[in-house]
Design an enzyme around this catalytic site. Sequence first.
Site, PDB file in Angstrom:
ATOM      1  N   HIS A  89       0.695  -1.243  -0.109  1.00 48.47           N
ATOM      2  CA  HIS A  89      -0.089   0.034   0.012  1.00 48.47           C
ATOM      3  C   HIS A  89       0.864   1.286   0.042  1.00 48.47           C
ATOM      4  CE1 HIS A  89      -3.084  -2.716   1.507  1.00 48.47           C
ATOM      5  NE2 HIS A  89      -3.779  -2.098   0.461  1.00 48.47           N
ATOM      6  N   HIS A 129       1.047   1.596  -5.597  1.00 44.26           N
ATOM      7  CA  HIS A 129       0.030   1.006  -5.757  1.00 44.26           C
ATOM      8  C   HIS A 129      -0.921   2.132  -6.244  1.00 44.26           C
ATOM      9  CE1 HIS A 129      -3.991  -0.545  -4.650  1.00 44.26           C
ATOM     10  NE2 HIS A 129      -4.072   0.113  -3.669  1.00 44.26           N
ATOM     11  N   HIS A 183      -6.400   7.411  -2.544  1.00 43.38           N
ATOM     12  CA  HIS A 183      -7.280   6.564  -1.707  1.00 43.38           C
ATOM     13  C   HIS A 183      -6.566   5.830  -0.818  1.00 43.38           C
ATOM     14  CE1 HIS A 183      -5.725   3.511  -4.365  1.00 43.38           C
ATOM     15  NE2 HIS A 183      -6.156   2.432  -3.538  1.00 43.38           N
ATOM     16  N   ASP A 184      -5.300   5.592  -0.676  1.00 45.38           N
ATOM     17  CA  ASP A 184      -4.933   4.861   0.493  1.00 45.38           C
ATOM     18  C   ASP A 184      -3.738   5.769   1.147  1.00 45.38           C
ATOM     19  OD1 ASP A 184      -5.969   2.275   0.597  1.00 45.38           O
ATOM     20  OD2 ASP A 184      -4.779   1.482  -1.181  1.00 45.38           O
ATOM     21  N   ASP A 240      -9.136  -0.840  -8.012  1.00 45.75           N
ATOM     22  CA  ASP A 240      -8.558  -1.256  -6.663  1.00 45.75           C
ATOM     23  C   ASP A 240      -8.245  -2.661  -6.455  1.00 45.75           C
ATOM     24  OD1 ASP A 240      -7.086  -0.380  -4.262  1.00 45.75           O
ATOM     25  OD2 ASP A 240      -8.806  -0.364  -3.148  1.00 45.75           O
ATOM     26  N   GLN A 268      -4.924 -16.581  -4.687  1.00 48.59           N
ATOM     27  CA  GLN A 268      -5.343 -15.863  -5.888  1.00 48.59           C
ATOM     28  C   GLN A 268      -6.592 -16.704  -6.767  1.00 48.59           C
ATOM     29  OE1 GLN A 268      -4.007 -12.853  -6.730  1.00 48.59           O
ATOM     30  NE2 GLN A 268      -3.508 -13.125  -4.675  1.00 48.59           N
ATOM     31  N   PHE A 273      -9.544 -15.409  -4.561  1.00 50.29           N
ATOM     32  CA  PHE A 273      -9.787 -13.994  -4.805  1.00 50.29           C
ATOM     33  C   PHE A 273     -10.370 -13.720  -6.235  1.00 50.29           C
ATOM     34  CE2 PHE A 273      -7.996  -9.641  -5.424  1.00 50.29           C
ATOM     35  CZ  PHE A 273      -9.045  -9.003  -4.494  1.00 50.29           C
TER      36      PHE A 273
END
Length: 434
Positions: free
Chosen positions: A86, A90, A126-127, A240, A291, A294
């Site tokens: 993060h 990113h 955003h992060d 994201d 993965q 996800f």
Amino acid sequence: GPQAQLPYEVEGATQDRILQALEGCERWDWSIFRLHHACEGRVLEVLGWHILVTEWQLPQKFHMNPKTLQNWLEYVQNTYETTPYHNATHAADVLQTVHFMLKTAQVDKFLTDIEIFSLLVAAIVHDLGHDGRNNLYHKNAVTERAIMFNDQGIQENYHAMTIFARMKEHAELNILQSFSTAQYIEIRRLMISVILTTDMTKHFSFLKDFKNEVEKKGTEPSDWTESTEMIMQFILHAADISNPAKPFPVASEWTERVLAEFFEQGDQEKELGLPISPQCDRDKTSRAASQIGFIKFIVMPTFEALGGLLPKIQSICQPELVKNLENWYVIAESCPIAAQGSFVKNVKPTKKVDNSGGSFGRARSAEAQTPKSPTSFEEGSKNGGRQAMSEEDSGSRRGWKGKASAQFSNLSQSFSGSLKVMTSVIGGGKNGQV
């Protein structure tokens, strides 16, 4: 006059190298890592300037002071932490993905200039200030951030708060000063709204709402004028979690990074005697399994829904996702869990991976012929059912026997239990290995 191509001075050869790396940044297969290398890490500053100023010309339209924008970008670049995942790279990756959605997938035709500006700026921050720990960690460790936001969307609230607090304190950073009060209030409202929607605990209900909306409204921009905010939220959220849909070498690099961050969190949780968050235990987490789950349960349904609104998502992104899922299955099959700690890029698949990029439809129909796992995610959240992805489902899908299906009983455990746990996990880790 003509705008500078970069937000800071560099000598000629460096500038050429950077501008070359920026070429094609509206493409899905463009590489953020190449740009990172070219500009020696100042990737968010460079890409932020390029997309806002050169590609969309928004600062010019809104009579923004270029020096203020340079200050702001430098502040943002330096306020991201150097976490494994993060970080500013990113954020730049998410910004580039949003740019692809706007320009190549043509979501821009649904939005006003103010909305496009708000969405791009939100992607950049955003992060902001993410500390490499997810919301579940903050909640369990009762950190200052958790206290500050009463355990509600802890990180997302923190990111939005940070940028607005700084701009209020420092006029030289306030890129919104050239806007009218009404515009400022609207931009602030939209930025907060889209940033808070990147909280993964909202994923399943939001996905359902978005799909309903697309069914109701269709794909004509004039029918969406009342619901553009929802499109903006969905675009940032999809961007994201888009890592697993990028070309495989890029996708697997992000996997390494996000799991490195998760494992640091897991180590700290062990040390503090806190519950270890899912996917954060370096001794028990399989890269490929994380993965596969996800992609199947989170990313594919998201991109499928977005494809209902934007045909380009169907033709460009979905085939890549299908290919990557195949790749992860091959790696999972060829590689015992214990060995998956090594870089996935070095794993030689035992059989040829289908790179024809077959359609989503094909993957779906193959799936339809296998027995469905007994417990849906929703039921799982009610009864704590452990078989979110059953051993048969994952094993028999490729006619695996013995070792592979035993390995995948592990996978069902890594999907243990409730939606609530699962989505709060992803809460902080946006690549969100569920």
